[in-house]
Design a protein around this motif. Structure first.
Motif, PDB file in Angstrom:
ATOM      1  N   THR A  56       0.833  -1.224  -0.083  1.00 41.38           N
ATOM      2  CA  THR A  56      -0.192   0.107   0.072  1.00 41.38           C
ATOM      3  C   THR A  56       1.061   1.505  -0.762  1.00 41.38           C
ATOM      4  OG1 THR A  56      -1.894  -0.917   0.856  1.00 41.38           O
ATOM      5  CG2 THR A  56      -2.516   1.442   1.013  1.00 41.38           C
ATOM      6  N   MET A  57       1.796   0.816   0.607  1.00 38.75           N
ATOM      7  CA  MET A  57       2.624   2.240   1.325  1.00 38.75           C
ATOM      8  C   MET A  57       3.414   2.659  -0.203  1.00 38.75           C
ATOM      9  SD  MET A  57       3.469   5.029   2.101  1.00 38.75           S
ATOM     10  CE  MET A  57       3.296   4.634   3.964  1.00 38.75           C
ATOM     11  N   THR A  58       3.591   1.687  -1.335  1.00 36.62           N
ATOM     12  CA  THR A  58       4.625   2.067  -2.804  1.00 36.62           C
ATOM     13  C   THR A  58       3.407   2.660  -3.648  1.00 36.62           C
ATOM     14  OG1 THR A  58       5.651  -0.765  -1.966  1.00 36.62           O
ATOM     15  CG2 THR A  58       5.644   0.786  -4.272  1.00 36.62           C
ATOM     16  N   GLY A  59       2.292   2.502  -3.316  1.00 37.59           N
ATOM     17  CA  GLY A  59       1.063   3.049  -4.318  1.00 37.59           C
ATOM     18  C   GLY A  59       0.874   4.117  -3.351  1.00 37.59           C
ATOM     19  N   VAL A  60       1.457   4.367  -2.129  1.00 38.55           N
ATOM     20  CA  VAL A  60       1.029   6.018  -1.790  1.00 38.55           C
ATOM     21  C   VAL A  60       2.076   6.536  -2.899  1.00 38.55           C
ATOM     22  CG1 VAL A  60       1.331   7.469  -0.418  1.00 38.55           C
ATOM     23  CG2 VAL A  60      -0.276   5.420  -0.113  1.00 38.55           C
ATOM     24  N   ILE A  61       3.089   5.838  -2.885  1.00 37.13           N
ATOM     25  CA  ILE A  61       4.531   6.774  -2.719  1.00 37.13           C
ATOM     26  C   ILE A  61       4.571   7.585  -4.738  1.00 37.13           C
ATOM     27  CG2 ILE A  61       7.117   6.804  -3.587  1.00 37.13           C
ATOM     28  CD1 ILE A  61       7.465   5.555  -0.650  1.00 37.13           C
ATOM     29  N   LEU A  62       4.300   6.095  -5.157  1.00 33.89           N
ATOM     30  CA  LEU A  62       3.673   5.921  -6.365  1.00 33.89           C
ATOM     31  C   LEU A  62       2.985   6.936  -7.235  1.00 33.89           C
ATOM     32  CD1 LEU A  62       3.905   2.853  -8.253  1.00 33.89           C
ATOM     33  CD2 LEU A  62       5.384   4.601  -8.676  1.00 33.89           C
ATOM     34  N   ILE A  63       2.048   7.866  -6.783  1.00 31.47           N
ATOM     35  CA  ILE A  63       1.061   8.857  -6.823  1.00 31.47           C
ATOM     36  C   ILE A  63       1.758  10.097  -5.951  1.00 31.47           C
ATOM     37  CG2 ILE A  63      -1.255   9.252  -6.212  1.00 31.47           C
ATOM     38  CD1 ILE A  63      -2.399   6.687  -5.660  1.00 31.47           C
ATOM     39  N   ILE A  64       1.553   9.809  -5.260  1.00 25.96           N
ATOM     40  CA  ILE A  64       3.213  10.943  -4.611  1.00 25.96           C
ATOM     41  C   ILE A  64       3.834  11.641  -5.727  1.00 25.96           C
ATOM     42  CG2 ILE A  64       4.214  12.467  -2.738  1.00 25.96           C
ATOM     43  CD1 ILE A  64       2.725  10.942  -0.516  1.00 25.96           C
ATOM     44  N   MET A  65       4.422  10.051  -6.365  1.00 26.43           N
ATOM     45  CA  MET A  65       5.874  10.907  -6.461  1.00 26.43           C
ATOM     46  C   MET A  65       5.341  11.601  -8.522  1.00 26.43           C
ATOM     47  SD  MET A  65       8.426   8.046  -7.017  1.00 26.43           S
ATOM     48  CE  MET A  65       9.247   8.507  -7.721  1.00 26.43           C
ATOM     49  N   GLY A  66       4.044  11.292  -8.569  1.00 27.96           N
ATOM     50  CA  GLY A  66       2.836  11.415  -9.640  1.00 27.96           C
ATOM     51  C   GLY A  66       3.041  12.791  -9.870  1.00 27.96           C
ATOM     52  N   VAL A  67       1.935  13.188  -8.670  1.00 26.62           N
ATOM     53  CA  VAL A  67       1.668  14.415  -8.552  1.00 26.62           C
ATOM     54  C   VAL A  67       2.795  16.030  -8.420  1.00 26.62           C
ATOM     55  CG1 VAL A  67       0.525  16.167  -6.700  1.00 26.62           C
ATOM     56  CG2 VAL A  67       0.053  13.684  -7.350  1.00 26.62           C
ATOM     57  N   ALA A  68       4.223  15.519  -8.180  1.00 26.50           N
ATOM     58  CA  ALA A  68       4.859  16.369  -8.248  1.00 26.50           C
ATOM     59  C   ALA A  68       5.758  16.156  -9.155  1.00 26.50           C
ATOM     60  CB  ALA A  68       6.275  15.132  -7.163  1.00 26.50           C
ATOM     61  N   LEU A  69       6.068  15.482 -10.369  1.00 25.77           N
ATOM     62  CA  LEU A  69       6.099  15.199 -11.866  1.00 25.77           C
ATOM     63  C   LEU A  69       5.131  16.613 -12.092  1.00 25.77           C
ATOM     64  CD1 LEU A  69       7.942  12.017 -12.643  1.00 25.77           C
ATOM     65  CD2 LEU A  69       8.691  14.299 -12.359  1.00 25.77           C
ATOM     66  N   GLN A  70       3.843  16.119 -11.891  1.00 29.88           N
ATOM     67  CA  GLN A  70       2.638  16.487 -12.949  1.00 29.88           C
ATOM     68  C   GLN A  70       3.456  18.378 -12.553  1.00 29.88           C
ATOM     69  OE1 GLN A  70      -1.215  16.013 -12.124  1.00 29.88           O
ATOM     70  NE2 GLN A  70      -1.941  16.236 -14.132  1.00 29.88           N
ATOM     71  N   ALA A  71       3.356  18.886 -10.811  1.00 26.21           N
ATOM     72  CA  ALA A  71       3.781  20.023 -10.287  1.00 26.21           C
ATOM     73  C   ALA A  71       4.971  20.877 -11.554  1.00 26.21           C
ATOM     74  CB  ALA A  71       3.716  19.639  -9.838  1.00 26.21           C
ATOM     75  N   LEU A  72       5.540  19.574 -11.599  1.00 23.93           N
ATOM     76  CA  LEU A  72       7.167  19.590 -12.047  1.00 23.93           C
ATOM     77  C   LEU A  72       6.597  20.059 -13.587  1.00 23.93           C
ATOM     78  CD1 LEU A  72      10.352  20.432 -11.189  1.00 23.93           C
ATOM     79  CD2 LEU A  72      10.614  17.990 -12.231  1.00 23.93           C
ATOM     80  N   SER A  73       6.104  19.235 -13.828  1.00 26.29           N
ATOM     81  CA  SER A  73       5.587  19.793 -15.586  1.00 26.29           C
ATOM     82  C   SER A  73       5.231  21.245 -15.781  1.00 26.29           C
ATOM     83  CB  SER A  73       4.542  18.410 -16.395  1.00 26.29           C
ATOM     84  OG  SER A  73       3.844  18.367 -15.776  1.00 26.29           O
ATOM     85  N   HIS A  74       4.145  21.010 -15.141  1.00 24.38           N
ATOM     86  CA  HIS A  74       3.610  22.982 -15.183  1.00 24.38           C
ATOM     87  C   HIS A  74       4.789  24.184 -14.879  1.00 24.38           C
ATOM     88  CE1 HIS A  74      -0.174  21.959 -15.876  1.00 24.38           C
ATOM     89  NE2 HIS A  74      -0.027  20.416 -14.903  1.00 24.38           N
ATOM     90  N   THR A  75       5.499  23.822 -14.349  1.00 27.52           N
ATOM     91  CA  THR A  75       6.497  25.116 -13.732  1.00 27.52           C
ATOM     92  C   THR A  75       7.253  24.820 -15.412  1.00 27.52           C
ATOM     93  OG1 THR A  75       8.093  23.077 -13.051  1.00 27.52           O
ATOM     94  CG2 THR A  75       7.062  24.384 -11.961  1.00 27.52           C
ATOM     95  N   LEU A  76       7.719  23.967 -16.090  1.00 24.45           N
ATOM     96  CA  LEU A  76       8.332  24.217 -17.675  1.00 24.45           C
ATOM     97  C   LEU A  76       7.329  24.928 -18.802  1.00 24.45           C
ATOM     98  CD1 LEU A  76      10.474  21.216 -18.173  1.00 24.45           C
ATOM     99  CD2 LEU A  76      11.329  22.890 -17.051  1.00 24.45           C
ATOM    100  N   GLY A  77       8.365  25.495 -19.621  1.00 24.27           N
ATOM    101  CA  GLY A  77       7.677  25.898 -21.134  1.00 24.27           C
ATOM    102  C   GLY A  77       8.332  27.023 -21.210  1.00 24.27           C
ATOM    103  N   GLY A  78       7.314  27.620 -22.039  1.00 24.40           N
ATOM    104  CA  GLY A  78       8.226  28.981 -23.405  1.00 24.40           C
ATOM    105  C   GLY A  78       8.575  28.078 -24.759  1.00 24.40           C
ATOM    106  N   SER A  79       9.652  27.203 -24.619  1.00 24.69           N
ATOM    107  CA  SER A  79      10.307  27.375 -25.818  1.00 24.69           C
ATOM    108  C   SER A  79       9.650  25.917 -26.156  1.00 24.69           C
ATOM    109  CB  SER A  79      11.692  26.881 -25.739  1.00 24.69           C
ATOM    110  OG  SER A  79      12.025  25.713 -25.089  1.00 24.69           O
ATOM    111  N   ASP A  80      10.539  25.715 -27.796  1.00 27.45           N
ATOM    112  CA  ASP A  80       9.623  24.656 -27.648  1.00 27.45           C
ATOM    113  C   ASP A  80       9.956  23.278 -26.905  1.00 27.45           C
ATOM    114  OD1 ASP A  80       8.486  24.681 -30.082  1.00 27.45           O
ATOM    115  OD2 ASP A  80       9.883  25.411 -31.658  1.00 27.45           O
ATOM    116  N   VAL A  81      11.768  23.222 -26.847  1.00 27.37           N
ATOM    117  CA  VAL A  81      12.132  21.565 -26.079  1.00 27.37           C
ATOM    118  C   VAL A  81      11.385  22.494 -24.641  1.00 27.37           C
ATOM    119  CG1 VAL A  81      14.549  21.433 -24.948  1.00 27.37           C
ATOM    120  CG2 VAL A  81      14.374  23.064 -27.308  1.00 27.37           C
ATOM    121  N   LYS A  82      11.449  23.138 -23.570  1.00 29.89           N
ATOM    122  CA  LYS A  82      10.989  22.894 -22.860  1.00 29.89           C
ATOM    123  C   LYS A  82       9.274  22.362 -23.030  1.00 29.89           C
ATOM    124  CE  LYS A  82      13.565  26.513 -20.582  1.00 29.89           C
ATOM    125  NZ  LYS A  82      13.475  27.767 -19.854  1.00 29.89           N
ATOM    126  N   ASP A  83       8.797  22.758 -23.928  1.00 31.15           N
ATOM    127  CA  ASP A  83       7.612  22.108 -23.804  1.00 31.15           C
ATOM    128  C   ASP A  83       7.292  20.161 -24.036  1.00 31.15           C
ATOM    129  OD1 ASP A  83       5.973  24.891 -23.687  1.00 31.15           O
ATOM    130  OD2 ASP A  83       5.748  25.237 -25.089  1.00 31.15           O
TER     131      ASP A  83
END
Length: 111
Positions: A56-83
């Motif tokens: 169960t803890m493994t599943g929770v950690i995967l979800i938390i890491m997914g949320v963190a990566l999603q937040a990180l993906s929203h901070t990038l952007g602006g150029s074609d490479v960053k997008d």
């Protein structure tokens, strides 16, 4: 690991004690046991509970890491490479969250 509830039935069918089953050999008359059957069953029960909590803890950690990566993906952007990298991170985050949901769901169904 088999369900600890069936261990007593197994010992009864094999006509051996739980200590003999766990040791893998018959008890000799002069041997000294420092544990009893209830302690062994309690240890097996606790081990099974810890294995379930680990999954169960493994599943929770995967979800938390997914949320963190999603937040990180929203901070990038602006150029074609960053997008491009933002899209990759977004895809990875979704995959991690789905894997976490799958792991937790599989464990919940097994209970």
């Amino acid at each position: 690991m088999p369900d600890y509830d069936i261990i007593n039935n197994l010992c009864n069918e094999l006509k051996i004690t739980l200590s003999e089953l766990m040791d893998g050999e018959e008890t000799e008359n002069n041997s000294v046991r420092v544990y009893d059957d209830q302690q062994i069953l309690d240890l097996l029960r606790r081990t099974q509970e810890l294995e379930k909590q680990k999954i169960t803890m493994t599943g929770v950690i995967l979800i938390i890491m997914g949320v963190a990566l999603q937040a990180l993906s929203h901070t990038l952007g602006g150029s074609d490479v960053k997008d491009f990298f933002s899209g990759i991170l977004l895809g990875l985050s979704i995959a991690e969250m789905l894997a976490g949901i799958y792991v937790i769901g599989k464990e919940v169904i097994r209970k």
